[in-house]
Design an enzyme around this catalytic site. Structure first.
Site, mmCIF file in Angstrom:
data_model
loop_
_atom_site.group_PDB
_atom_site.id
_atom_site.type_symbol
_atom_site.label_atom_id
_atom_site.label_comp_id
_atom_site.label_asym_id
_atom_site.label_seq_id
_atom_site.Cartn_x
_atom_site.Cartn_y
_atom_site.Cartn_z
ATOM 1 N N TRP A 20 -17.746 -3.016 75.714
ATOM 2 C CA TRP A 20 -17.409 -4.413 76.040
ATOM 3 C C TRP A 20 -18.572 -5.136 76.712
ATOM 4 C CZ3 TRP A 20 -14.433 -0.206 77.585
ATOM 5 C CH2 TRP A 20 -14.697 0.299 78.853
ATOM 6 N N ARG A 21 -19.663 -4.425 76.945
ATOM 7 C CA ARG A 21 -20.848 -5.097 77.479
ATOM 8 C C ARG A 21 -21.771 -5.568 76.368
ATOM 9 N NH1 ARG A 21 -21.636 -1.072 82.653
ATOM 10 N NH2 ARG A 21 -20.059 -2.112 83.908
ATOM 11 N N GLU A 33 -10.377 -5.988 79.924
ATOM 12 C CA GLU A 33 -9.952 -6.215 81.307
ATOM 13 C C GLU A 33 -8.502 -5.799 81.535
ATOM 14 O OE1 GLU A 33 -11.897 -6.668 83.582
ATOM 15 O OE2 GLU A 33 -13.693 -7.433 82.616
ATOM 16 N N GLN A 38 -6.274 -0.974 87.022
ATOM 17 C CA GLN A 38 -5.784 0.275 87.642
ATOM 18 C C GLN A 38 -6.069 1.494 86.769
ATOM 19 O OE1 GLN A 38 -3.957 0.390 90.956
ATOM 20 N NE2 GLN A 38 -5.542 -1.156 90.753
ATOM 21 N N THR A 39 -7.139 1.425 86.012
ATOM 22 C CA THR A 39 -7.444 2.479 85.048
ATOM 23 C C THR A 39 -8.936 2.749 85.030
ATOM 24 O OG1 THR A 39 -5.599 1.712 83.668
ATOM 25 C CG2 THR A 39 -7.201 3.173 82.626
ATOM 26 N N TYR A 78 1.473 1.962 82.685
ATOM 27 C CA TYR A 78 1.739 0.554 83.006
ATOM 28 C C TYR A 78 1.962 -0.238 81.724
ATOM 29 C CZ TYR A 78 0.553 1.150 87.937
ATOM 30 O OH TYR A 78 0.533 1.525 89.248
ATOM 31 N N TYR A 116 -7.716 -11.595 89.273
ATOM 32 C CA TYR A 116 -8.872 -10.794 88.889
ATOM 33 C C TYR A 116 -9.282 -11.054 87.442
ATOM 34 C CZ TYR A 116 -11.576 -7.218 86.824
ATOM 35 O OH TYR A 116 -12.536 -6.608 86.086
ATOM 36 N N ASP A 134 -11.752 -6.716 92.761
ATOM 37 C CA ASP A 134 -10.967 -5.556 92.347
ATOM 38 C C ASP A 134 -11.142 -4.457 93.400
ATOM 39 O OD1 ASP A 134 -13.539 -4.653 91.926
ATOM 40 O OD2 ASP A 134 -12.981 -3.458 90.189
ATOM 41 N N CYS A 188 -21.400 3.107 95.434
ATOM 42 C CA CYS A 188 -20.590 2.991 96.643
ATOM 43 C C CYS A 188 -19.177 3.459 96.330
ATOM 44 C CB CYS A 188 -20.585 1.543 97.132
ATOM 45 S SG CYS A 188 -19.955 1.297 98.810
ATOM 46 N N CYS A 198 -29.142 4.450 98.744
ATOM 47 C CA CYS A 198 -28.602 3.124 98.425
ATOM 48 C C CYS A 198 -29.637 2.041 98.716
ATOM 49 C CB CYS A 198 -27.339 2.861 99.241
ATOM 50 S SG CYS A 198 -26.616 1.232 98.935
#
Length: 345
Positions: A20-21, A33, A38-39, A78, A116, A134, A188, A198
């Site tokens: 998707w990029r 999206e 939640q995945t 879901y 979101y 998110d 992160c 980092c």
DNA sequence: AACTCGGGGGA
DNA sequence: TCCCCAGAGTT
């Protein structure tokens, strides 16, 4: 370099190669999206491939049957996402001339598209300065700015959204939004983040105060409920069985299952439920044997399902019976799908 | 503001 | 075990 430019630079150097990029097609961005809500990326990726192959355009998705959409969604969880996905595809075709709206505000009106997702589509596809918040963003911002307001409190949701507005890069919101999420997922991360290497470790307040492992703060969740599911797996002489479609508001709405006898606790002897079983499967002459000696415990976020499969053999003919050949074409919860694979009729 | 909605993976 | 995951809708 400031926070947002640093994040974007990190992204250009470290971003994963994801399908998707490679596009700005709102249909495909929307699809990705919704799937990734939640995945994890690793779990959603094969589903994205399946969906874009089966439904290359929003018209293809709109023209599909809901059960076909749910079947392709099977295992991702879901399931309201899949139902809303199909609903919105039809909405886009019927009321938007097949074109997705191009602003955050207008995208918010679509079913299944919340704050979101509207921000993600508006920024990625249309370069609108709409910051996403998110789980990754909560983590990165709470740590970098050392904020212990609970992220799932009303105050926290408001505060982090405002903070996201302050840090989002106005020159390139599309890449910034994806960058901060990717940064949260890869660098992160929740456990054992790579603070030592980092690029932001000199200015990170959470790290300076040794509070990285305590952030973000989240309010406790409610505890799980126990339920006892007894599935009646009818096997007739004619190689047929029974499936029912789940209706109402609860889990697995729209998916299929074997006729269900739900009880308040574990069943001691199945003979106690002779009349209930007759009522459910509409057959009088049958014999019941237990398939799994120990209850399977299927764990969901808010429920633990203590499940027993009962094999109900009969010589009667079934009303609305389903041939065993086509049982795998129905969308079913993973719990049922696993049984079908194991039992293999 | 609290609840509900899945399934999988990591520590 | 527990927590988290490119959250949204309902009560």
């Amino acid at each position: 370099m400031n926070f947002s430019k640093e994040i974007i630079q990190w992204y250009f150097q470290n971003k994963r190669d994801l399908p998707w990029r490679k596009t700005k097609d709102p249909y495909r961005i929307w699809l990705s999206e919704i799937m990734l809500q939640q995945t994890r990326v690793a779990q959603g990726l094969p589903y994205y491939e399946k969906f874009t192959e089966a439904f290359p355009t929003v018209y293809d998705l709109a023209n599909a049957e809901e059960s076909q959409v749910l079947k392709l969604w099977q295992g991702l969880g879901y399931y309201s996402r899949a139902r809303n996905l199909h609903y919105t595809a039809k909405d886009i075709v019927e009321n938007y001339n097949g074109q997705f709206p191009s602003t955050y505000k207008a995208l918010l009106k679509l079913k299944g598209v919340g704050d979101y997702t509207a921000s993600a589509i508006a920024s990625i596809c249309f370069d609108e300065v709409a910051p996403v918040v998110d789980g990754n963003v909560y983590r990165v911002l709470s740590r970098y700015f050392d904020i212990d307001t609970p992220i799932n409190s009303t105050e926290g949701i408001k505060k982090f959204k405002e903070l996201a507005f302050e840090v989002v890069d106005h020159d390139d919101p599309a890449n910034f939004n994806q960058a901060i999420m990717e940064f949260g997922a890869v660098q992160c991360k929740p456990q054992n983040p790579y603070c030592i290497i980092c690029p932001l470790h000199e200015s990170c307040e959470g790290l300076k105060n040794q509070r990285v492992d305590m952030l973000p703060v989240k309010l406790k969740k409610t505890k799980v409920k126990k339920r006892w599911f007894n599935y009646l797996v009818v096997v007739s002489n004619a190689s047929e069985t029974l499936l029912e479609k789940r209706k109402g508001k609860g889990i697995w709405q729209g998916l299929y299952q074997f006729p269900l006898l739900e009880t308040e606790t574990s069943i001691e002897t199945i003979a106690d439920y002779q009349s209930e079983i007759e009522e459910i499967i509409k057959i009088k002459d049958f014999s019941v044997t237990k398939f799994n000696e120990k209850e399977m415990i299927h764990k969901l976020s808010h429920q633990h399902l203590y499940t027993t499969f009962w094999i109900v053999e009969t010589t009667d003919s079934l009303k609305n019976g389903i041939s065993l050949q086509e049982i795998r074409t129905y969308p079913v919860p993973i719990l049922i799908g696993n049984f079908i694979e194991e039992f293999n009729f």
